[in-house]
Design a protein around this motif. Structure first.
Motif, PDB file in Angstrom:
ATOM      1  N   LYS A 115       0.855  -1.177   0.000  1.00 28.08           N
ATOM      2  CA  LYS A 115       0.000   0.000   0.000  1.00 28.08           C
ATOM      3  C   LYS A 115       0.893   1.230   0.000  1.00 28.08           C
ATOM      4  O   LYS A 115       1.855   1.325   0.764  1.00 28.08           O
ATOM      5  CB  LYS A 115      -0.902   0.018   1.238  1.00 28.08           C
ATOM      6  N   LEU A 125      -2.004   6.974  -0.538  1.00 28.34           N
ATOM      7  CA  LEU A 125      -1.988   7.534  -1.883  1.00 28.34           C
ATOM      8  C   LEU A 125      -3.004   6.806  -2.743  1.00 28.34           C
ATOM      9  O   LEU A 125      -3.128   5.584  -2.686  1.00 28.34           O
ATOM     10  CB  LEU A 125      -0.595   7.408  -2.488  1.00 28.34           C
ATOM     11  N   SER A 126      -3.704   7.568  -3.513  1.00 25.60           N
ATOM     12  CA  SER A 126      -4.658   6.992  -4.454  1.00 25.60           C
ATOM     13  C   SER A 126      -4.251   7.416  -5.850  1.00 25.60           C
ATOM     14  O   SER A 126      -3.262   8.124  -6.038  1.00 25.60           O
ATOM     15  CB  SER A 126      -6.077   7.472  -4.131  1.00 25.60           C
ATOM     16  N   ARG A 127      -5.008   7.039  -6.853  1.00 25.92           N
ATOM     17  CA  ARG A 127      -4.674   7.413  -8.230  1.00 25.92           C
ATOM     18  C   ARG A 127      -4.671   8.936  -8.391  1.00 25.92           C
ATOM     19  O   ARG A 127      -3.872   9.487  -9.120  1.00 25.92           O
ATOM     20  CB  ARG A 127      -5.685   6.806  -9.195  1.00 25.92           C
ATOM     21  N   GLU A 128      -5.567   9.586  -7.697  1.00 26.97           N
ATOM     22  CA  GLU A 128      -5.664  11.028  -7.836  1.00 26.97           C
ATOM     23  C   GLU A 128      -4.553  11.759  -7.064  1.00 26.97           C
ATOM     24  O   GLU A 128      -4.034  12.773  -7.492  1.00 26.97           O
ATOM     25  CB  GLU A 128      -7.025  11.543  -7.342  1.00 26.97           C
ATOM     26  N   SER A 129      -4.200  11.228  -5.888  1.00 24.94           N
ATOM     27  CA  SER A 129      -3.274  11.961  -5.029  1.00 24.94           C
ATOM     28  C   SER A 129      -1.819  11.564  -5.213  1.00 24.94           C
ATOM     29  O   SER A 129      -0.937  12.180  -4.637  1.00 24.94           O
ATOM     30  CB  SER A 129      -3.668  11.783  -3.567  1.00 24.94           C
ATOM     31  N   VAL A 130      -1.538  10.549  -5.986  1.00 26.95           N
ATOM     32  CA  VAL A 130      -0.176  10.064  -6.117  1.00 26.95           C
ATOM     33  C   VAL A 130       0.759  11.105  -6.755  1.00 26.95           C
ATOM     34  O   VAL A 130       1.925  11.181  -6.388  1.00 26.95           O
ATOM     35  CB  VAL A 130      -0.125   8.702  -6.853  1.00 26.95           C
ATOM     36  N   ASN A 131       0.263  11.896  -7.666  1.00 25.21           N
ATOM     37  CA  ASN A 131       1.111  12.874  -8.352  1.00 25.21           C
ATOM     38  C   ASN A 131       0.958  14.295  -7.803  1.00 25.21           C
ATOM     39  O   ASN A 131       1.475  15.241  -8.385  1.00 25.21           O
ATOM     40  CB  ASN A 131       0.824  12.867  -9.854  1.00 25.21           C
ATOM     41  N   THR A 132       0.279  14.452  -6.705  1.00 23.17           N
ATOM     42  CA  THR A 132       0.146  15.787  -6.125  1.00 23.17           C
ATOM     43  C   THR A 132       1.264  16.002  -5.123  1.00 23.17           C
ATOM     44  O   THR A 132       1.905  15.058  -4.658  1.00 23.17           O
ATOM     45  CB  THR A 132      -1.219  15.955  -5.435  1.00 23.17           C
TER      46      THR A 132
END
Length: 145
Positions: A115, A125-132
């Motif tokens: 995880k 981290l999720s798909r949306e927050s991984v690159n923030t």
């Protein structure tokens, strides 16, 4: 010799008793029906046959009882063997359940390690927050918000 003298000293008393017994009336005529013998004989034969039949029934009963006792003992031994086998299988099943439980725990730990979480704030981290950008990671942030 002492016994003989005691016997001879009682001879008068014995003689007196014999005289009394001989004076008692004696019944000469016995009333016996000559036809009773065949009837009695037939009844005795019938009783003998009934006894033999009852004896055969008793033998059958004894055989049935011994068979049932032997069958009960066989079933008790079989039940005891089955109980031992069930206990053995139960122990084996419990051991296997423990192994499966530890395996599941191990895989759960491994999955937890996969995880993704932010190294600085610990948020998953999720798909949306991984690159923030993380607001706690000021050293790597190139833009300011």
């Amino acid at each position: 010799a002492a016994q003989m003298t005691s016997f001879l000293s009682l001879s008068r008393e014995l003689h007196h008793r014999m005289c009394k017994l001989s004076d008692l009336p004696f019944q000469n005529g016995l009333e016996v029906n000559p036809y009773d013998l065949p009837r009695d004989h037939a009844r005795l034969n019938q009783l003998e046959r009934e006894y033999e039949g009852a004896q055969r029934m008793m033998n059958v009963k004894d055989e049935m009882i011994s068979f049932l006792l032997a069958e009960r003992n066989r079933l008790l031994r079989l039940s005891a063997a089955s109980s031992r086998q069930v206990l053995t299988l139960n122990r084996a099943a419990q051991d296997e359940m423990k192994q499966w439980g530890s395996l599941i725990d191990r895989f759960a730990k491994e999955l937890d390690s996969f995880k993704l979480a932010c190294k600085y704030c610990g948020l998953p981290l999720s798909r949306e927050s991984v690159n923030t950008f993380c607001r706690f990671n000021k050293g790597y942030s190139t833009t300011t918000n």
